[in-house]
Write an enzyme that holds these catalytic residues in place. Structure first.
Site, PDB file in Angstrom:
ATOM      1  N   ARG A 118      -3.382   2.024  -0.792  1.00  0.00           N
ATOM      2  CA  ARG A 118      -2.650   3.590  -1.349  1.00  0.00           C
ATOM      3  C   ARG A 118      -3.341   4.582  -0.563  1.00  0.00           C
ATOM      4  O   ARG A 118      -4.472   4.391  -0.280  1.00  0.00           O
ATOM      5  CB  ARG A 118      -2.732   4.015  -2.568  1.00  0.00           C
ATOM      6  CG  ARG A 118      -1.807   2.716  -3.302  1.00  0.00           C
ATOM      7  CD  ARG A 118      -1.524   3.416  -5.108  1.00  0.00           C
ATOM      8  NE  ARG A 118      -1.046   2.431  -6.154  1.00  0.00           N
ATOM      9  CZ  ARG A 118      -1.172   1.265  -5.881  1.00  0.00           C
ATOM     10  NH1 ARG A 118      -2.047   1.061  -6.347  1.00  0.00           N
ATOM     11  NH2 ARG A 118      -0.239   0.700  -7.404  1.00  0.00           N
ATOM     12  N   LYS A 141      -4.692   2.369  -8.908  1.00  0.00           N
ATOM     13  CA  LYS A 141      -4.038   2.836 -10.375  1.00  0.00           C
ATOM     14  C   LYS A 141      -4.120   1.813 -11.607  1.00  0.00           C
ATOM     15  O   LYS A 141      -4.360   0.869 -11.289  1.00  0.00           O
ATOM     16  CB  LYS A 141      -2.674   2.856  -9.463  1.00  0.00           C
ATOM     17  CG  LYS A 141      -1.398   3.629 -10.557  1.00  0.00           C
ATOM     18  CD  LYS A 141      -0.197   3.734  -9.875  1.00  0.00           C
ATOM     19  CE  LYS A 141       0.637   4.553 -10.297  1.00  0.00           C
ATOM     20  NZ  LYS A 141       1.780   4.749  -9.751  1.00  0.00           N
ATOM     21  N   HIS A 173       3.120   6.505   3.191  1.00  0.00           N
ATOM     22  CA  HIS A 173       3.150   5.580   1.420  1.00  0.00           C
ATOM     23  C   HIS A 173       4.303   4.626   2.569  1.00  0.00           C
ATOM     24  O   HIS A 173       4.252   3.078   2.259  1.00  0.00           O
ATOM     25  CB  HIS A 173       3.977   6.036   0.525  1.00  0.00           C
ATOM     26  CG  HIS A 173       3.786   5.319  -0.080  1.00  0.00           C
ATOM     27  ND1 HIS A 173       1.971   4.882  -0.901  1.00  0.00           N
ATOM     28  CD2 HIS A 173       4.536   4.556  -1.274  1.00  0.00           C
ATOM     29  CE1 HIS A 173       1.996   4.945  -2.558  1.00  0.00           C
ATOM     30  NE2 HIS A 173       3.744   4.022  -2.643  1.00  0.00           N
ATOM     31  N   ARG A 210       2.358   1.146   3.255  1.00  0.00           N
ATOM     32  CA  ARG A 210       2.620   0.078   2.384  1.00  0.00           C
ATOM     33  C   ARG A 210       3.275  -0.501   2.058  1.00  0.00           C
ATOM     34  O   ARG A 210       3.655  -1.849   1.445  1.00  0.00           O
ATOM     35  CB  ARG A 210       1.607   1.241   1.122  1.00  0.00           C
ATOM     36  CG  ARG A 210       1.282   0.113  -0.259  1.00  0.00           C
ATOM     37  CD  ARG A 210       1.073   1.454  -1.248  1.00  0.00           C
ATOM     38  NE  ARG A 210       1.448   0.199  -2.792  1.00  0.00           N
ATOM     39  CZ  ARG A 210       0.775   0.101  -3.087  1.00  0.00           C
ATOM     40  NH1 ARG A 210      -0.483  -0.228  -2.996  1.00  0.00           N
ATOM     41  NH2 ARG A 210       0.889  -0.762  -4.666  1.00  0.00           N
ATOM     42  N   HIS A 258       0.196  -3.979  -8.715  1.00  0.00           N
ATOM     43  CA  HIS A 258       1.664  -3.596  -9.672  1.00  0.00           C
ATOM     44  C   HIS A 258       1.177  -4.032 -11.079  1.00  0.00           C
ATOM     45  O   HIS A 258       1.138  -5.182 -10.981  1.00  0.00           O
ATOM     46  CB  HIS A 258       2.715  -3.719  -8.633  1.00  0.00           C
ATOM     47  CG  HIS A 258       3.262  -3.240  -7.668  1.00  0.00           C
ATOM     48  ND1 HIS A 258       3.792  -3.710  -7.112  1.00  0.00           N
ATOM     49  CD2 HIS A 258       2.689  -2.593  -7.367  1.00  0.00           C
ATOM     50  CE1 HIS A 258       4.604  -2.748  -6.132  1.00  0.00           C
ATOM     51  NE2 HIS A 258       3.646  -1.702  -6.586  1.00  0.00           N
ATOM     52  N   TYR A 306      10.743  -5.062  -3.339  1.00  0.00           N
ATOM     53  CA  TYR A 306      11.022  -4.769  -2.160  1.00  0.00           C
ATOM     54  C   TYR A 306      11.724  -6.098  -1.800  1.00  0.00           C
ATOM     55  O   TYR A 306      11.705  -6.669   0.009  1.00  0.00           O
ATOM     56  CB  TYR A 306       9.841  -5.393  -1.899  1.00  0.00           C
ATOM     57  CG  TYR A 306       8.664  -4.490  -1.697  1.00  0.00           C
ATOM     58  CD1 TYR A 306       9.043  -2.713  -1.162  1.00  0.00           C
ATOM     59  CD2 TYR A 306       7.766  -4.044  -2.486  1.00  0.00           C
ATOM     60  CE1 TYR A 306       7.624  -2.126  -1.223  1.00  0.00           C
ATOM     61  CE2 TYR A 306       6.753  -3.381  -2.936  1.00  0.00           C
ATOM     62  CZ  TYR A 306       7.000  -1.591  -2.167  1.00  0.00           C
ATOM     63  OH  TYR A 306       6.098  -1.357  -2.420  1.00  0.00           O
TER      64      TYR A 306
END
Length: 468
Positions: free
Chosen positions: A284, A309, A415, A418, A441, A450
């Site tokens: 990120r 995150k 982004h 990514r 994630h 995706y």
């Protein structure tokens, strides 16, 4: 001297058949062609005079890259100088050495990087630094507190303290704090008199009158749920007249490998390296700019992403396509660090309580940012001179300009790199769980988005998509 030069040249009408402009006049003509306003030109001349005074008797064409960077480094160390003045000085020197003198060494200088020293440094409420300030200080700076009474301000302060005690991210903290202040201002009641109906009315107002998106509505709902449960210590149950909207999934913007190449080719210097790493590692934006020197492992060809995150660390592959560029950048960064040490102690922000636990770590090379700001900043609380990381907005703007230059017909932002990392890995046949780990994630369902753009199966060994 600068005023005299401009006055002399502006009052003389040369014979066009015999006139050969002096270097000063050529520089003034260049400023005119570049659109520099006339009332700024005398200052540009003064900035050039300062450069000449720093290298007495030395030809401008013989200035090497190290000479120029050292001069710019000394310039950007002046923490009291306004940002616009630094930017003006850098621009004046660039026009002289690159456009007028055509110094080949000057053409290798990353002028975009030095020009960004004229931008403001990280503000106190930036996600990297905000937790250094007490909740009361951040709330006092927010204009929405004008409509709150003392009980309302106390409730907001308690919200922030509870969020920090539970180690919520600073962005979540800022968002929840903002929603609670909006809610209190909308309700117009003391916190003790609030009930669930007030929250339902506020959320309905946001959806109907303000027409907010589903994701924004859900964020506001989560903020109020936290506020009622942990601050007001009462049940939070929405009224029958309000139902939260279902969450929607959007197809991410993904660039083809050819579009990635075109985008990177349109970038220069540090921006090209940062964009390449973002695509090659899937990090990120804030994770990238917060990289520390010790997080890059050239021996094992990997990068450790710290405090991502959800406050999770993870390991991503170091793309071999950018390994040499990154090594060269860190060598330059080390020279900058050593110059900082000679000029005086320059610190770096340390997360959590590390500054108290390891007092010397803030001046240790291992803790320095890989992508450091060109400009030093003085912390108003401690008085420390610091070198923060580069502001993330600079990379965002550079990518946006590069996308416009290459005419890529997509909504390209940082982004998207990514998204492209994840999609290209899945297209190459890597399993969804591996991609989930590389992206950081928490739930594989987030990574599954995706799969809508897959076009190639297979299970080769894991390498960075930048090296395909």
């Amino acid at each position: 001297m600068g005023k005299n030069i401009i006055r002399k040249n502006s009052s003389t009408t040369p014979n066009p058949e015999t006139y050969r402009p002096s270097n000063w006049q050529r520089y003034l003509d260049l400023l005119s062609r570049q659109g520099v306003p006339e009332h700024y030109r005398r200052w540009y001349v003064r900035h050039v005079e300062e450069l000449l005074a720093a290298f007495p008797g030395k030809s401008l064409r013989k200035l090497n890259r190290e000479d120029i960077c050292n001069y710019l480094q000394n310039l950007t160390r002046q923490t009291q100088m306004p940002g616009w003045q630094i930017r003006q000085k850098v621009d004046a020197i660039r026009l002289l050495l690159v456009d007028l003198v055509r110094n080949t060494q000057a053409m290798e200088v990353d002028w975009n990087y030095w020009g960004e020293a004229g931008l403001e440094t990280l503000p106190a409420n930036h996600p990297t630094l905000a937790k250094e300030s007490p909740p009361e200080a951040l709330i006092q700076k927010n204009s929405r507190t004008k409509s709150l009474d003392s009980d309302g301000e106390a409730a907001v302060t308690k919200t922030v303290r509870l969020l920090r005690s539970q180690h919520y991210s600073i962005r979540t903290e800022n968002a929840y704090r903002d929603w609670v202040m909006r809610f209190l201002a909308f309700a117009g009641k003391p916190p003790a008199e609030l009930d669930s109906g007030d929250a339902g009315t506020f959320l309905s107002h946001l959806t109907v009158e303000r027409r907010i998106s589903q994701s924004t509505q859900r964020q506001a709902l989560n903020a109020l749920s936290f506020f009622y449960k942990h601050v007001l210590a009462r049940e939070f149950a929405l009224t029958e007249g309000f139902r939260p909207a279902k969450r929607t999934r959007r197809i991410p913007v993904v660039l083809s490998r050819e579009e990635i190449k075109r985008l990177l080719d349109a970038l220069e210097g540090i921006h090209r390296l940062m964009a390449g790493l973002m695509y090659g590692t899937g990090t990120r934006l804030l994770e990238l700019v917060r990289l520390r020197v010790q997080d890059v492992d050239f021996e094992r060809s990997l990068i450790v992403v710290r405090d991502g995150k959800g406050r999770k660390d993870r390991v991503v592959p170091l793309p071999m396509s950018f390994k040499e560029d990154l090594q060269a950048h860190l060598a330059e960064r080390r020279r900058q660090f050593e110059a900082d040490r000679l000029a005086g102690p320059v610190h770096v922000h340390l997360p959590d309580a590390l500054a108290r636990k390891y007092p010397q770590a803030s001046t240790d090379w291992r803790w320095q940012y890989v992508f450091a700001s060109a400009r030093l900043a003085r912390d108003p609380r401690s008085g420390q001179v610091r070198r923060h990381h580069i502001h993330e907005n600079t990379l965002q703007k550079a990518i946006h300009k590069a996308a416009q230059k290459t005419d890529i017909p997509k909504r390209v932002n940082s982004h998207a790199l990514r998204h492209s990392f994840a999609t290209h890995l899945l297209e190459a046949g890597y399993d969804i769980r591996t991609v989930q780990e590389l992206l950081g994630h928490a739930d594989v369902s987030t990574t599954m988005i995706y799969t809508h753009v897959l076009n190639k199966p297979g299970l080769p060994p894991v390498i960075s998509p930048a090296d395909f």
